[in-house]
Enzyme design. Structure first.
Site, PDB file in Angstrom:
ATOM      1  N   TYR A  81      27.996  28.393 -55.270  1.00 13.15           N
ATOM      2  CA  TYR A  81      28.412  27.151 -55.936  1.00 13.15           C
ATOM      3  C   TYR A  81      27.337  26.778 -56.938  1.00 13.15           C
ATOM      4  CZ  TYR A  81      29.744  22.215 -56.556  1.00 13.15           C
ATOM      5  OH  TYR A  81      30.120  20.998 -57.087  1.00 13.15           O
TER       6      TYR A  81
ATOM      7  N   ASP B  11      19.933  30.372 -60.355  1.00 14.87           N
ATOM      8  CA  ASP B  11      20.273  28.978 -60.073  1.00 14.87           C
ATOM      9  C   ASP B  11      19.421  28.476 -58.907  1.00 14.87           C
ATOM     10  OD1 ASP B  11      23.331  27.123 -59.223  1.00 14.87           O
ATOM     11  OD2 ASP B  11      21.233  26.525 -59.483  1.00 14.87           O
TER      12      ASP B  11
ATOM     13  N   LYS C 299      17.871  18.700 -57.867  1.00 16.82           N
ATOM     14  CA  LYS C 299      17.548  18.236 -56.515  1.00 16.82           C
ATOM     15  C   LYS C 299      16.074  17.852 -56.355  1.00 16.82           C
ATOM     16  CE  LYS C 299      21.473  20.709 -54.529  1.00 16.82           C
ATOM     17  NZ  LYS C 299      22.376  19.801 -53.811  1.00 16.82           N
TER      18      LYS C 299
HETATM   19  P1  KE4 Z   1      25.009  18.765 -58.851  1.00 16.56           P
HETATM   20  O1  KE4 Z   1      25.922  18.756 -60.046  1.00 16.56           O
HETATM   21  O2  KE4 Z   1      25.740  18.424 -57.538  1.00 16.56           O
HETATM   22  O3  KE4 Z   1      23.755  17.938 -59.060  1.00 16.56           O
HETATM   23  O4  KE4 Z   1      24.450  20.272 -58.650  1.00 16.56           O
HETATM   24  C1  KE4 Z   1      25.347  21.335 -58.566  1.00 16.56           C
HETATM   25  C2  KE4 Z   1      24.704  22.506 -57.849  1.00 16.56           C
HETATM   26  C3  KE4 Z   1      24.296  23.599 -58.604  1.00 16.56           C
HETATM   27  N1  KE4 Z   1      23.720  24.672 -58.019  1.00 16.56           N
HETATM   28  C4  KE4 Z   1      23.516  24.713 -56.673  1.00 16.56           C
HETATM   29  C5  KE4 Z   1      22.874  25.924 -56.073  1.00 16.56           C
HETATM   30  C6  KE4 Z   1      23.902  23.618 -55.858  1.00 16.56           C
HETATM   31  O5  KE4 Z   1      23.705  23.677 -54.515  1.00 16.56           O
HETATM   32  C7  KE4 Z   1      24.508  22.491 -56.450  1.00 16.56           C
HETATM   33  C8  KE4 Z   1      24.984  21.295 -55.648  1.00 16.56           C
HETATM   34  N2  KE4 Z   1      24.910  21.411 -54.200  1.00 16.56           N
HETATM   35  C9  KE4 Z   1      25.828  20.605 -53.465  1.00 16.56           C
HETATM   36  C10 KE4 Z   1      25.551  20.790 -51.966  1.00 16.56           C
HETATM   37  N3  KE4 Z   1      25.738  22.118 -51.531  1.00 16.56           N
HETATM   38  C11 KE4 Z   1      25.781  19.157 -53.826  1.00 16.56           C
HETATM   39  C12 KE4 Z   1      26.398  18.208 -52.828  1.00 16.56           C
HETATM   40  C13 KE4 Z   1      27.720  17.686 -53.308  1.00 16.56           C
HETATM   41  O6  KE4 Z   1      28.465  18.429 -53.975  1.00 16.56           O
HETATM   42  O7  KE4 Z   1      27.993  16.514 -52.974  1.00 16.56           O
END
Ligand code: KE4
Length: 423
Positions: free
Chosen positions: A141, A236, A264
């Site tokens: 993801y 990533d 994060k």
């Molecule tokens: P955001 O757009 O949620 O800030 O980041 C996206 C993203 C990109 N790359 C990786 C490896 C990530 O884990 C994420 C976002 N992670 C999720 C939890 N697995 C965010 C939590 C959510 O979607 O509410």
């Protein structure tokens, strides 16, 4: 107000009552907790219940909640104004810390979410190479940009929509999906399409199918194949950056990214993310080059202050990562002993201070393996912990995180809660 009443009210205002799907407890059932306070490893809900937190806002709070130095830094900046839409000295402070962690980061572009970082990095890769295709891996993801919501992980996997509605076929077809840790498959894909591939993007440790570590052969193949075919390697590190080491998985595994995406931990709990790389690539970005990307609140002073304070502490205390490693090992061992004693089939995948308990016989080395894990046993695990004051990620396809604020006693209490649940 109680959680249940608030959730009913929330559902009449927000789709599903939440601002992000995985928070809705859809995979585990029950009522999401409205969290209103955090301190160290603990959070409190609106009813005053305290929980030991292994979500940590899905990774950012590696120092624990409301770290005094981080809060003070944000307060100091906030009292002078919240945003100017202009250059700010704190952008330089945070960019220097990013470059200290990632020497490849000759240039850093700040954005407001991991989604923006990965979306923009891939646009830059296409602009730089002039090629149309990107490669991602099933169950990885990278946020919710159209082209990346193809066989995605995290909430998309949790709710069974790895490829979202609303993404036009014309867009999805430019994303080629391969299997994580499958060197053969990736080699074949490059043999067939290599000259049209702009970039490969991957999670250097998967967190979004649950934790799945990379094989060394896979990491080597990713770099060798992209280099041989002129594609960019986009690592990533939104989840792993500044967590698996100060320099993330790149430092831990000795990776050589062309571009790295961050978020994060880098924002310390405020909305800040980034993509970074060599000037030769990054300076194709506006205002210098033809690849456009922009953002009203990018480089926002409060987010920069939280990030700089957080990374400043991480950079200044190398022992911190050894402590995180020891805590992770202790938790993994304790959970394994408790589940084995209860005769519960499980596999725990851990890298550093991120881990997942899969309720399945091992190994779990792919998204397909992760899918085999038992959702009912996970539900029992999740609610058994929640009822005993331990807040675990509400999906079997997520990573649990430790902070430096977690103590041995906290881990013992967590293990005791698992014993009591499966007793
Ligand atoms: P955001 O757009 O949620 O800030 O980041 C996206 C993203 C990109 N790359 C990786 C490896 C990530 O884990 C994420 C976002 N992670 C999720 C939890 N697995 C965010 C939590 C959510 O979607 O509410």
């Amino acid at each position: 107000m109680r959680n249940e009443a608030l959730f009913e009210e929330a559902k009449a205002l927000l789709p599903g009552g939440v601002s992000s799907p995985v928070r809705a407890f859809g995979a585990v059932g029950g009522t999401p907790r409205f969290l209103v306070r955090g301190e160290g490893p603990y959070v409190w809900d609106v009813e005053g219940n305290r929980y030991l937190d292994y979500v940590l806002s899905w990774g950012p709070l590696i120092l624990g909640h409301a770290h005094p130095e981080v809060v003070a830094a944000v307060k100091e900046v906030a009292e002078k104004g919240l945003s100017f839409g202009a250059p700010h000295p704190l952008e330089l402070e945070l960019a220097r810390l990013v470059r200290k962690a990632y020497p490849l980061a000759e240039r850093v572009r700040f954005v407001n979410s991991g989604t923006e970082a990965t979306m923009s990095a891939l646009r830059l890769a296409r602009g730089y190479t002039g090629r149309p295709y990107v490669v991602k891996f099933r169950g990885n993801y990278h946020g919710h940009a159209d082209g990346l919501l193809v066989e995605a992980g995290s909430g998309a996997l949790t709710f069974g929509h790895p490829s979202s509605a609303g993404v036009p076929e014309d867009c999805a077809r430019l994303t080629l999906v391969a299997e994580y840790n499958d060197v053969e498959g990736l080699t074949r894909l490059f043999g067939e399409r290599g000259e049209a591939i702009a970039a490969v993007i991957f999670e250097p440790v998967v967190g979004n199918s649950g934790v799945i570590p990379p094989s060394p052969a896979f990491l080597r193949a990713l770099r060798a194949l992209t280099r041989a075919h002129g594609a960019l390697l986009v690592v990533d590190e939104v989840m792993t950056g500044f967590r698996l080491a100060f320099g993330g998985a790149t430092e831990r595994f000795g990776l050589e990214p062309d571009l790295v995406t961050l978020g994060k931990v880098m924002g310390g709990g405020l909305p800040a993310a980034a993509y970074a790389g060599p000037a030769a690539i990054m300076e194709r970005l506006a205002p210098l080059g033809p690849v456009y990307q922009a953002g009203t609140l990018s480089g926002n002073p409060l987010a920069m202050a939280a990030g700089a304070a957080t990374l400043g502490i991480l950079a200044g205390d190398p022992g911190l990562y050894r402590r995180l490693e020891a805590l992770g090992e202790r938790l993994e061992t304790g959970l394994a002993e408790a589940l084995s004693a209860a005769g519960v089939p499980h596999t725990i995948n851990r890298v550093g201070s991120m881990l997942t308990v899969f309720f399945a016989e091992g190994p779990v080395a792919s998204y397909v393996d992760a899918e085999r894990s038992d959702p009912e046993l996970f539900r029992r695990f999740f609610h058994g912990l929640l009822a005993r004051g331990v807040y675990w990620p509400a999906s079997r396809f997520e990573a649990a995180f430790l902070s430096v604020a977690h103590t041995e006693d906290d881990l013992e209490r967590t293990v005791a809660a698992v014993r009591a649940t499966f007793g």
